[in-house]
Design a protein around this motif. Sequence first.
Motif, PDB file in Angstrom:
ATOM      1  N   PRO A 223       1.987  14.811  -4.405  1.00 19.33           N
ATOM      2  CA  PRO A 223       1.302  14.656  -3.117  1.00 19.33           C
ATOM      3  C   PRO A 223       1.818  13.424  -2.366  1.00 19.33           C
ATOM      4  CG  PRO A 223      -0.281  15.043  -4.880  1.00 19.33           C
ATOM      5  CD  PRO A 223       1.046  14.758  -5.529  1.00 19.33           C
ATOM      6  N   VAL A 224       2.015  13.591  -1.072  1.00 22.01           N
ATOM      7  CA  VAL A 224       2.499  12.511  -0.204  1.00 22.01           C
ATOM      8  C   VAL A 224       1.615  12.478   1.034  1.00 22.01           C
ATOM      9  CG1 VAL A 224       4.453  11.652   1.144  1.00 22.01           C
ATOM     10  CG2 VAL A 224       4.880  12.854  -1.004  1.00 22.01           C
TER      11      VAL A 224
ATOM     12  N   VAL B 105       4.887   2.833   0.417  1.00 24.63           N
ATOM     13  CA  VAL B 105       6.017   2.255   1.133  1.00 24.63           C
ATOM     14  C   VAL B 105       5.627   2.118   2.599  1.00 24.63           C
ATOM     15  CG1 VAL B 105       8.446   2.550   1.746  1.00 24.63           C
ATOM     16  CG2 VAL B 105       7.606   3.398  -0.454  1.00 24.63           C
ATOM     17  N   THR B 106       5.722   0.902   3.119  1.00 27.85           N
ATOM     18  CA  THR B 106       5.397   0.628   4.512  1.00 27.85           C
ATOM     19  C   THR B 106       6.664   0.157   5.208  1.00 27.85           C
ATOM     20  OG1 THR B 106       3.165  -0.025   3.874  1.00 27.85           O
ATOM     21  CG2 THR B 106       3.919  -0.719   6.045  1.00 27.85           C
ATOM     22  N   PHE B 107       6.917   0.697   6.408  1.00 25.11           N
ATOM     23  CA  PHE B 107       8.128   0.310   7.128  1.00 25.11           C
ATOM     24  C   PHE B 107       7.891   0.355   8.632  1.00 25.11           C
ATOM     25  CE2 PHE B 107       8.271   4.704   5.835  1.00 25.11           C
ATOM     26  CZ  PHE B 107       8.698   5.406   6.941  1.00 25.11           C
ATOM     27  N   ALA B 108       8.719  -0.387   9.349  1.00 29.42           N
ATOM     28  CA  ALA B 108       8.637  -0.468  10.809  1.00 29.42           C
ATOM     29  C   ALA B 108       9.421   0.678  11.432  1.00 29.42           C
ATOM     30  CB  ALA B 108       9.186  -1.805  11.289  1.00 29.42           C
ATOM     31  N   VAL B 109       8.928   1.174  12.564  1.00 27.90           N
ATOM     32  CA  VAL B 109       9.602   2.258  13.291  1.00 27.90           C
ATOM     33  C   VAL B 109       9.702   1.923  14.767  1.00 27.90           C
ATOM     34  CG1 VAL B 109       8.861   4.027  11.652  1.00 27.90           C
ATOM     35  CG2 VAL B 109       7.476   3.575  13.664  1.00 27.90           C
ATOM     36  N   VAL B 110      10.669   2.541  15.416  1.00 27.84           N
ATOM     37  CA  VAL B 110      10.801   2.455  16.868  1.00 27.84           C
ATOM     38  C   VAL B 110      10.896   3.869  17.421  1.00 27.84           C
ATOM     39  CG1 VAL B 110      11.890   0.167  16.855  1.00 27.84           C
ATOM     40  CG2 VAL B 110      13.313   2.208  16.782  1.00 27.84           C
ATOM     41  N   PRO B 111      10.408   4.090  18.637  1.00 27.54           N
ATOM     42  CA  PRO B 111      10.429   5.431  19.219  1.00 27.54           C
ATOM     43  C   PRO B 111      11.837   6.009  19.287  1.00 27.54           C
ATOM     44  CG  PRO B 111       9.076   3.960  20.544  1.00 27.54           C
ATOM     45  CD  PRO B 111       9.792   3.108  19.532  1.00 27.54           C
ATOM     46  N   GLY B 112      11.918   7.305  19.069  1.00 28.29           N
ATOM     47  CA  GLY B 112      13.174   8.019  19.196  1.00 28.29           C
ATOM     48  C   GLY B 112      14.046   8.024  17.954  1.00 28.29           C
ATOM     49  N   GLU B 113      13.682   7.257  16.939  1.00 30.55           N
ATOM     50  CA  GLU B 113      14.476   7.188  15.716  1.00 30.55           C
ATOM     51  C   GLU B 113      13.900   8.127  14.660  1.00 30.55           C
ATOM     52  OE1 GLU B 113      17.457   4.581  16.743  1.00 30.55           O
ATOM     53  OE2 GLU B 113      17.184   5.250  14.676  1.00 30.55           O
TER      54      GLU B 113
ATOM     55  N   HIS C 163       4.316   0.841  12.761  1.00 27.27           N
ATOM     56  CA  HIS C 163       4.466   0.829  11.308  1.00 27.27           C
ATOM     57  C   HIS C 163       3.986   2.162  10.732  1.00 27.27           C
ATOM     58  CE1 HIS C 163       4.123  -3.495  12.281  1.00 27.27           C
ATOM     59  NE2 HIS C 163       5.102  -3.571  11.413  1.00 27.27           N
ATOM     60  N   VAL C 164       4.682   2.594   9.702  1.00 28.10           N
ATOM     61  CA  VAL C 164       4.350   3.845   9.022  1.00 28.10           C
ATOM     62  C   VAL C 164       4.196   3.546   7.534  1.00 28.10           C
ATOM     63  CG1 VAL C 164       5.279   6.108   8.372  1.00 28.10           C
ATOM     64  CG2 VAL C 164       5.477   5.317  10.714  1.00 28.10           C
ATOM     65  N   ARG C 165       3.285   4.285   6.909  1.00 23.25           N
ATOM     66  CA  ARG C 165       3.057   4.120   5.467  1.00 23.25           C
ATOM     67  C   ARG C 165       3.126   5.483   4.802  1.00 23.25           C
ATOM     68  NH1 ARG C 165      -2.395   1.278   4.021  1.00 23.25           N
ATOM     69  NH2 ARG C 165      -3.227   3.244   4.755  1.00 23.25           N
ATOM     70  N   LEU C 166       3.995   5.595   3.806  1.00 21.37           N
ATOM     71  CA  LEU C 166       4.071   6.773   2.943  1.00 21.37           C
ATOM     72  C   LEU C 166       3.425   6.407   1.617  1.00 21.37           C
ATOM     73  CD1 LEU C 166       7.749   7.951   3.505  1.00 21.37           C
ATOM     74  CD2 LEU C 166       5.687   9.241   4.088  1.00 21.37           C
ATOM     75  N   ARG C 167       2.506   7.253   1.162  1.00 22.61           N
ATOM     76  CA  ARG C 167       1.858   7.029  -0.123  1.00 22.61           C
ATOM     77  C   ARG C 167       2.173   8.215  -1.020  1.00 22.61           C
ATOM     78  NH1 ARG C 167      -4.544   6.314  -1.504  1.00 22.61           N
ATOM     79  NH2 ARG C 167      -4.213   5.804  -3.676  1.00 22.61           N
ATOM     80  N   PHE C 168       2.835   7.937  -2.114  1.00 21.94           N
ATOM     81  CA  PHE C 168       3.226   8.947  -3.086  1.00 21.94           C
ATOM     82  C   PHE C 168       2.259   8.880  -4.267  1.00 21.94           C
ATOM     83  CE2 PHE C 168       6.960   7.381  -0.887  1.00 21.94           C
ATOM     84  CZ  PHE C 168       7.650   8.534  -0.536  1.00 21.94           C
ATOM     85  N   GLU C 169       1.544   9.954  -4.527  1.00 22.22           N
ATOM     86  CA  GLU C 169       0.598  10.022  -5.651  1.00 22.22           C
ATOM     87  C   GLU C 169       1.368  10.486  -6.886  1.00 22.22           C
ATOM     88  OE1 GLU C 169      -2.500   9.031  -5.526  1.00 22.22           O
ATOM     89  OE2 GLU C 169      -2.582   8.716  -3.369  1.00 22.22           O
ATOM     90  N   THR C 170       1.935   9.540  -7.615  1.00 18.27           N
ATOM     91  CA  THR C 170       2.875   9.859  -8.693  1.00 18.27           C
ATOM     92  C   THR C 170       2.231  10.058 -10.069  1.00 18.27           C
ATOM     93  OG1 THR C 170       3.246   7.489  -8.976  1.00 18.27           O
ATOM     94  CG2 THR C 170       4.792   8.680  -7.563  1.00 18.27           C
ATOM     95  N   GLU C 171       0.961   9.714 -10.210  1.00 16.33           N
ATOM     96  CA  GLU C 171       0.324   9.730 -11.532  1.00 16.33           C
ATOM     97  C   GLU C 171       0.372  11.096 -12.219  1.00 16.33           C
ATOM     98  OE1 GLU C 171      -3.415   7.727 -13.738  1.00 16.33           O
ATOM     99  OE2 GLU C 171      -3.795   8.495 -11.727  1.00 16.33           O
ATOM    100  N   ALA C 172      -0.052  12.143 -11.549  1.00 10.30           N
ATOM    101  CA  ALA C 172      -0.084  13.469 -12.181  1.00 10.30           C
ATOM    102  C   ALA C 172       1.321  13.929 -12.555  1.00 10.30           C
ATOM    103  CB  ALA C 172      -0.749  14.486 -11.258  1.00 10.30           C
ATOM    104  N   TYR C 173       2.289  13.703 -11.669  1.00  6.10           N
ATOM    105  CA  TYR C 173       3.661  14.108 -11.969  1.00  6.10           C
ATOM    106  C   TYR C 173       4.191  13.351 -13.182  1.00  6.10           C
ATOM    107  CZ  TYR C 173       8.671  14.618 -11.825  1.00  6.10           C
ATOM    108  OH  TYR C 173       9.979  14.865 -12.198  1.00  6.10           O
ATOM    109  N   LEU C 174       4.073  12.028 -13.169  1.00  9.35           N
ATOM    110  CA  LEU C 174       4.598  11.237 -14.281  1.00  9.35           C
ATOM    111  C   LEU C 174       3.860  11.544 -15.582  1.00  9.35           C
ATOM    112  CD1 LEU C 174       5.175   7.810 -12.509  1.00  9.35           C
ATOM    113  CD2 LEU C 174       6.933   9.386 -13.360  1.00  9.35           C
ATOM    114  N   SER C 175       2.553  11.707 -15.526  1.00 10.83           N
ATOM    115  CA  SER C 175       1.779  12.029 -16.725  1.00 10.83           C
ATOM    116  C   SER C 175       2.213  13.357 -17.332  1.00 10.83           C
ATOM    117  CB  SER C 175       0.285  12.078 -16.406  1.00 10.83           C
ATOM    118  OG  SER C 175      -0.186  10.800 -16.067  1.00 10.83           O
ATOM    119  N   ALA C 176       2.445  14.340 -16.500  1.00  9.41           N
ATOM    120  CA  ALA C 176       2.839  15.668 -16.977  1.00  9.41           C
ATOM    121  C   ALA C 176       4.238  15.673 -17.585  1.00  9.41           C
ATOM    122  CB  ALA C 176       2.783  16.670 -15.824  1.00  9.41           C
ATOM    123  N   HIS C 177       5.107  14.775 -17.111  1.00  9.69           N
ATOM    124  CA  HIS C 177       6.487  14.768 -17.567  1.00  9.69           C
ATOM    125  C   HIS C 177       6.788  13.642 -18.551  1.00  9.69           C
ATOM    126  CE1 HIS C 177       6.653  17.220 -13.930  1.00  9.69           C
ATOM    127  NE2 HIS C 177       7.663  17.813 -14.516  1.00  9.69           N
ATOM    128  N   ARG C 178       5.809  12.792 -18.812  1.00  8.00           N
ATOM    129  CA  ARG C 178       6.060  11.628 -19.662  1.00  8.00           C
ATOM    130  C   ARG C 178       4.971  11.442 -20.707  1.00  8.00           C
ATOM    131  NH1 ARG C 178      10.127  12.700 -18.062  1.00  8.00           N
ATOM    132  NH2 ARG C 178      10.969  12.069 -16.090  1.00  8.00           N
TER     133      ARG C 178
END
Length: 116
Positions: free
Chosen positions: A23-24, A89-97, A63-78
């Motif tokens: 999930p993202v 992950v938070t990062f700066a953005v400018v229009p048109g990019e 600013h944009v923030r992507l949140r990756f819910e990695t727990e279920a994936y990593l638990s299932a594979h590890r």
Amino acid sequence: MSTASVSTHILDTSIGRPAQGVPVSLSARGAGTEAGWTALGASATDADGRCKDLPPPPRGTTHVRLRFETEAYLSAHRDGEAFFPEVTVTFAVVPGEHYHVPLLLNPFGYSVYRGS
């Protein structure tokens, strides 16, 4: 000028394959770090590890923030272990990019970068 656009994918570097079913969520905020975050939408990575349906940030987004819910994936594979239950992950953005921000994930580390 049009708003920015955001895309992402996840590669599980421990097995050299895309991470499917993670999930993202995408959030945005306007100018100033005191501005509140607005949830824009959520998705999950497909068989190729990509989220192809994230909505564009609204005009005025700095600013944009992507949140990756990695727990279920990593638990299932590890064997039930997930050292990183989420990656944000938070990062700066400018229009048109366009911002493609891949996540390279393994059980005890991760890396992100601005891709193309």
